[in-house]
Write a protein that holds these residues in place. Structure first.
Motif, PDB file in Angstrom:
ATOM      1  N   LYS A  56      -5.284   6.879   2.182  1.00 17.15           N
ATOM      2  CA  LYS A  56      -6.160   6.656   3.314  1.00 17.15           C
ATOM      3  C   LYS A  56      -5.739   5.457   4.168  1.00 17.15           C
ATOM      4  O   LYS A  56      -6.023   5.394   5.360  1.00 17.15           O
ATOM      5  CB  LYS A  56      -7.550   6.355   2.724  1.00 17.15           C
ATOM      6  N   ALA A 111      -5.684   7.019  -3.798  1.00 15.79           N
ATOM      7  CA  ALA A 111      -6.651   6.251  -3.008  1.00 15.79           C
ATOM      8  C   ALA A 111      -5.997   5.562  -1.808  1.00 15.79           C
ATOM      9  O   ALA A 111      -6.579   5.482  -0.730  1.00 15.79           O
ATOM     10  CB  ALA A 111      -7.333   5.214  -3.897  1.00 15.79           C
ATOM     11  N   PHE A 112      -4.765   5.107  -1.999  1.00 15.43           N
ATOM     12  CA  PHE A 112      -4.112   4.366  -0.918  1.00 15.43           C
ATOM     13  C   PHE A 112      -3.665   5.255   0.239  1.00 15.43           C
ATOM     14  O   PHE A 112      -3.299   4.763   1.304  1.00 15.43           O
ATOM     15  CB  PHE A 112      -2.918   3.566  -1.456  1.00 15.43           C
ATOM     16  N   TYR A 124       1.181   4.451  -3.378  1.00 15.51           N
ATOM     17  CA  TYR A 124       0.820   5.800  -2.947  1.00 15.51           C
ATOM     18  C   TYR A 124       1.993   6.760  -3.104  1.00 15.51           C
ATOM     19  O   TYR A 124       1.868   7.836  -3.685  1.00 15.51           O
ATOM     20  CB  TYR A 124       0.349   5.768  -1.492  1.00 15.51           C
ATOM     21  N   SER A 158      -8.398  -2.498  -5.220  1.00 14.73           N
ATOM     22  CA  SER A 158      -7.010  -2.412  -5.730  1.00 14.73           C
ATOM     23  C   SER A 158      -6.128  -3.426  -5.015  1.00 14.73           C
ATOM     24  O   SER A 158      -5.296  -4.102  -5.640  1.00 14.73           O
ATOM     25  CB  SER A 158      -6.451  -1.006  -5.515  1.00 14.73           C
ATOM     26  N   GLU A 210     -12.774   1.208  -3.341  1.00 14.58           N
ATOM     27  CA  GLU A 210     -11.738   1.232  -4.377  1.00 14.58           C
ATOM     28  C   GLU A 210     -10.417   0.680  -3.842  1.00 14.58           C
ATOM     29  O   GLU A 210      -9.743  -0.114  -4.507  1.00 14.58           O
ATOM     30  CB  GLU A 210     -11.533   2.679  -4.869  1.00 14.58           C
ATOM     31  N   GLN A 211     -10.100   1.114  -2.617  1.00 11.62           N
ATOM     32  CA  GLN A 211      -8.852   0.658  -1.999  1.00 11.62           C
ATOM     33  C   GLN A 211      -8.836  -0.863  -1.871  1.00 11.62           C
ATOM     34  O   GLN A 211      -7.846  -1.525  -2.202  1.00 11.62           O
ATOM     35  CB  GLN A 211      -8.702   1.285  -0.600  1.00 11.62           C
ATOM     36  N   SER A 227      -9.480  -4.464   6.741  1.00 15.35           N
ATOM     37  CA  SER A 227     -10.224  -3.298   6.260  1.00 15.35           C
ATOM     38  C   SER A 227     -11.722  -3.565   6.312  1.00 15.35           C
ATOM     39  O   SER A 227     -12.508  -2.712   6.742  1.00 15.35           O
ATOM     40  CB  SER A 227      -9.828  -2.957   4.824  1.00 15.35           C
ATOM     41  N   VAL A 282       0.831  -1.215   0.000  1.00 14.15           N
ATOM     42  CA  VAL A 282       0.000   0.000   0.000  1.00 14.15           C
ATOM     43  C   VAL A 282       0.858   1.254   0.000  1.00 14.15           C
ATOM     44  O   VAL A 282       0.442   2.310  -0.462  1.00 14.15           O
ATOM     45  CB  VAL A 282      -0.976   0.053   1.203  1.00 14.15           C
ATOM     46  N   THR A 310      -2.452   3.784   4.008  1.00 11.39           N
ATOM     47  CA  THR A 310      -1.030   3.440   4.184  1.00 11.39           C
ATOM     48  C   THR A 310      -0.737   3.129   5.644  1.00 11.39           C
ATOM     49  O   THR A 310       0.029   2.222   5.957  1.00 11.39           O
ATOM     50  CB  THR A 310      -0.093   4.584   3.743  1.00 11.39           C
TER      51      THR A 310
END
Lengths: 131, 385, 261
Positions: free
Chosen positions: B83, B80-81, B73, B235, B231-232, B217, B69, B85
């Motif tokens: 958020k 998006a990542f 980023y 991915s 989305e995260q 998550s 992640v 990391t």
């Protein structure tokens, strides 16, 4: 600040707790141990240890560390002391040859100082099984 | 920020208490191991590393997986990542704490562990493993903490953190490479003696780490007000999909090399794991389970329809995690030791005390993760409010 | 010797700065006047070599009974415990079948003698020992002076990396306290403690006092011990006149134990 008293009280309690071993044992010091020498230790090599007694009392662990390093890693097993006398560097076979009374010699002081060296987990503590 | 971790619901406290109990039990059993010796484990003269080192190896992978992640980023500006990391970095910290604990509980004379620093031996890969693991732990602590604190204060993190972030990316690769080199450089262990050991380790790491991150998550979204984002998660799912495919591909490369060349020393270990050798094969069902799980996960993750369904995705992530754990945790270490250098088969299975200690170490990791995640989520909620 | 003395003086100096500075310094000052040197050296009768090595003439061994006294001599001398549980077994020298000791050399159609003959396995004291390479504390090391691969039991942390690295299975780990399993203790040699790795030491402690290794002594001449780097040594003479094999030579470890078959 209003927390001042709390903080001071906290610090005092903390110091008191931390110092527990000191004030708890105050005035209760155990007498220094008396070590016994075997007859052999008194006579062998004119009653002299490998190094002067004061040195041995304070530094025998460093000496032993040098010995073990030398014997194990450098294949040098003979120690020449300051008077030029030679000794085989061996805890069981040299030190304990004279000091065959481990309980009355090594242990007394180690117990007093509350140290627990684990030499004896490997090194035989009664090479001659005397006394 | 740590104060955020001590304000929680009853459920949170119950969970923490549960972990403390698991750690406590593990610790008591460890005291037994300290007094008796490693004889309470299933280890033997022939299989001298087992569950502890296997879990250590697997968790180094989980730690390295966190970089999946961080890298998109910071290097590719994949916003998006940004958020999540912190979730990757804090997962790495928890995993590393477990790794280091596993190494220590595996030692026969743990009180002498600092001999590694007193007599530093750069010729030993274990020395370098200690260096890179400690370094990666330190990097993630500093980076994670500073970035989260900056977010809480509504500022940008300090400029000096940036180079550390860039450094942490290759560092993540290094921790698992060095861990693979522990095994890959040993003469006479045909199973480990392969140049793709490090790549294999990395591929399984980049599958298992992000898979766990997806599960975490999904869990966070359910129980808190912070949503790591659809989305995260999608991915990450693609990363897991690629990584698990590569992992299985690498394994097939190993199978080809060993069996087409027909060299017994290389074939015997794989035979032992998948078919049994000299009539012994306690790991056979495990290994087939492991690779079946990985194949199932590939089907579910590569196919966009199943991948996009979060329920199925969660299941696929569980199969990835369990599959790679069996492969690395049970197969990789035992597989290397069996048969032994004399071509005799001594099997290994962890004992109950060994498993309890292992659970205790996982408990420590879970506790560290709980506290760090609680803190991060609280900051995220605070900022959003 | 230089190195040791420097280390000794350094240590003495460091410790002298501590609490006990006065008496120690006095003691040193007094002694230094008479005889300024403290020394560490080899015993006069110590056997020395550049690289100790061994030639085992396996033609002399026909059954396990022939090896028994050799193994026993070694294990008694070094206080090696006899633990029943195979998982926790400790052994310095032991018996193997040919196809286990020499997996790469076993023939599909092996001659009957080697097929059934017992082979001695022990640490090979390799010239390129992988175990020493991997040790994170240099607790196992190749001694510069004579090439013996040794264990420093005081330093070993018990990580067992050396056991994974040894391609000969020569190393044992003390999974528990070995003392209860030593029937008869040799009081002039230490035992080990739990949590450390051990193995054959080529009888470094015997060589230091001018004795040959216990196994060689008990072997009736079947095991010859000597300096591999000395062209005039008995081992080299044997190697010149006999075809010998070594265990897993292809790994590049350069074992110092040769077998005449």
């Amino acid at each position: 600040m209003s927390d001042k008293k709390l903080i001071i009280a906290g610090v005092v309690i903390f110091v008191a707790l931390i110092a527990f071993p000191f004030w708890f044992n105050m005035g209760k010091a155990a007498p220094a141990p008396e070590l016994k020498l075997t007859e052999h230790a008194k006579t062998a090599n004119d009653g002299k240890c490998v190094m002067p007694v004061d040195y041995m009392k304070a530094e025998h662990m460093q000496l032993l560390d040098v010995w073990r390093h030398s014997v194990v890693r450098n294949a040098e097993r003979t120690f020449v002391n300051t008077s030029g006398k030679e000794f085989n560097m061996s805890l069981s076979n040299t030190c304990l040859d004279c000091h065959s009374n481990k309980a009355d010699f090594c242990d007394r002081c180690h117990n007093y100082a509350s140290v627990r060296p684990y030499c004896w987990d490997c090194h035989i503590d009664n090479p001659k099984e005397t006394e | 920020m740590l104060e955020l971790a001590i304000k929680g619901s009853k459920k949170y406290y119950a969970w923490v208490a549960f972990l403390m109990a698991v750690i406590g039990i593990g610790f008591l059993v460890y005291l037994k191991q300290l007094s008796f010796g490693l004889g309470i484990t299933g280890l033997s003269r022939d299989v001298s590393w087992g569950f502890y080192i296997a879990n250590f190896t697997f968790l180094v992978g989980v730690a390295a997986g966190g970089v999946m992640v961080v890298l998109p980023y910071y290097l590719h500006d994949y916003k998006a990542f940004g958020k999540i990391t912190i979730l990757g970095e804090f997962l790495a910290i928890a995993a590393l704490v477990m790794c280091i604990t596993f190494v220590v509980v595996d030692l026969g004379q743990p009180m002498r562990v600092f001999n590694t620093l007193l007599y530093p031996s750069p010729g030993s890969i274990l020395f370098w493993d200690i260096v890179v693991l400690q370094g990666y732990l330190f990097l993630n602590l500093v980076i994670g903490w500073n970035v989260l604190e900056a977010e809480r204060n509504g500022t940008h993190y300090q400029a000096w953190v940036k180079p550390l972030i860039f450094l942490s990316i290759p560092w993540a690769v290094s921790i698992h490479t060095v861990t693979a080199f522990l095994y890959a450089g040993l003469p006479g262990r045909g199973f480990w003696m392969t140049a793709i050991m490090a790549p294999r380790f990395l591929s399984s790491a980049f599958a298992a780490g992000p898979a766990l991150l997806i599960l975490l998550s999904l869990f966070i979204r359910r129980v808190t007000k912070f949503d790591p984002g659809r989305e995260q998660i999608q991915s990450l799912a693609k990363i897991v999909a690629y990584a698990i495919c590569i992992n299985v591909f690498f394994f097939l490369c190993e199978v080809f090399t060993a069996f087409y060349s027909n060299i017994p020393e290389h074939m015997d270990h794989i035979k032992y794991l998948f078919a049994g050798l000299h009539g012994k094969g306690s790991l056979v069902p495990w290994m087939w389970t492991s690779y079946s799980l990985m194949i199932i996960s590939i089907i579910l993750l590569v196919n966009p329809i199943t991948r996009k369904h979060e329920g199925v995705l969660a299941f696929a992530c569980v199969t990835v995690f369990v599959g790679t754990w069996i492969d690395k945790g049970l197969g990789m270490i035992s597989g290397g030791f069996v048969p032994n250098p004399m071509h005799q088969v001594t099997e290994y299975a962890p004992t109950i005390p060994e498993i309890l200690i292992t659970l205790g170490v996982y408990g420590i990791g879970a506790l560290v993760l709980t506290i760090l995640y609680k803190m991060s989520v609280a900051v995220k909620e605070e900022v959003a409010a | 010797m230089e190195d040791s003395r420097r280390r000794f003086l350094m240590l003495a100096g460091i410790s002298a700065v501590g609490l006990t500075a006065k008496p120690v310094l006095d003691a040193f000052a007094a002694e230094q006047k008479q005889h300024p040197t403290i020394g560490l050296k080899k015993a006069k009768d110590a056997l020395t070599a550049k690289q100790w090595g061994m030639v085992i003439d396996t033609r002399n061994f026909h059954s396990a009974d022939d090896l028994e006294p050799i193994i026993e001599a070694c294990h008694k001398t070094h206080n090696v415990p006899s633990i029943e549980n195979e998982h926790h077994e400790v052994k310095w020298i032991w018996e193997e079948h040919f196809h286990n000791a020499f997996p790469g050399l076993a023939q599909k159609y092996q001659d009957e003698r080697t097929e059934h003959a017992p082979f001695l396995a022990l640490c090979n004291h390799c010239e390129n020992p992988p175990c020493c390479r991997v040790c994170p504390t240099k607790a196992t090391f190749k001694r510069e002076s004579d090439g013996i691969v040794l264990m420093d039991f005081h330093r070993c942390i018990g990580c067992r990396f050396c056991m994974a690295a040894c391609p000969y299975g020569s190393r044992s780990f003390n999974f528990r306290d070995p003392r209860p399993f030593i029937e008869e203790t040799n009081k002039s040699f230490p035992t080990r403690m739990k949590g450390v790795v051990e193995k054959c030491n080529f009888c470094a402690e015997r060589l230091a006092v001018g004795k040959l290794p216990a196994c060689a002594e008990a072997s009736d001449g079947a095991i010859v011990f000597g300096d591999l780097y000395d062209p005039a040594s008995e081992v080299r003479e044997l190697l010149r006149t006999n075809y010998t094999i070594r265990r897993k030579q292809g790994l590049g470890t350069e074992p110092a134990v040769y077998y005449i078959v």
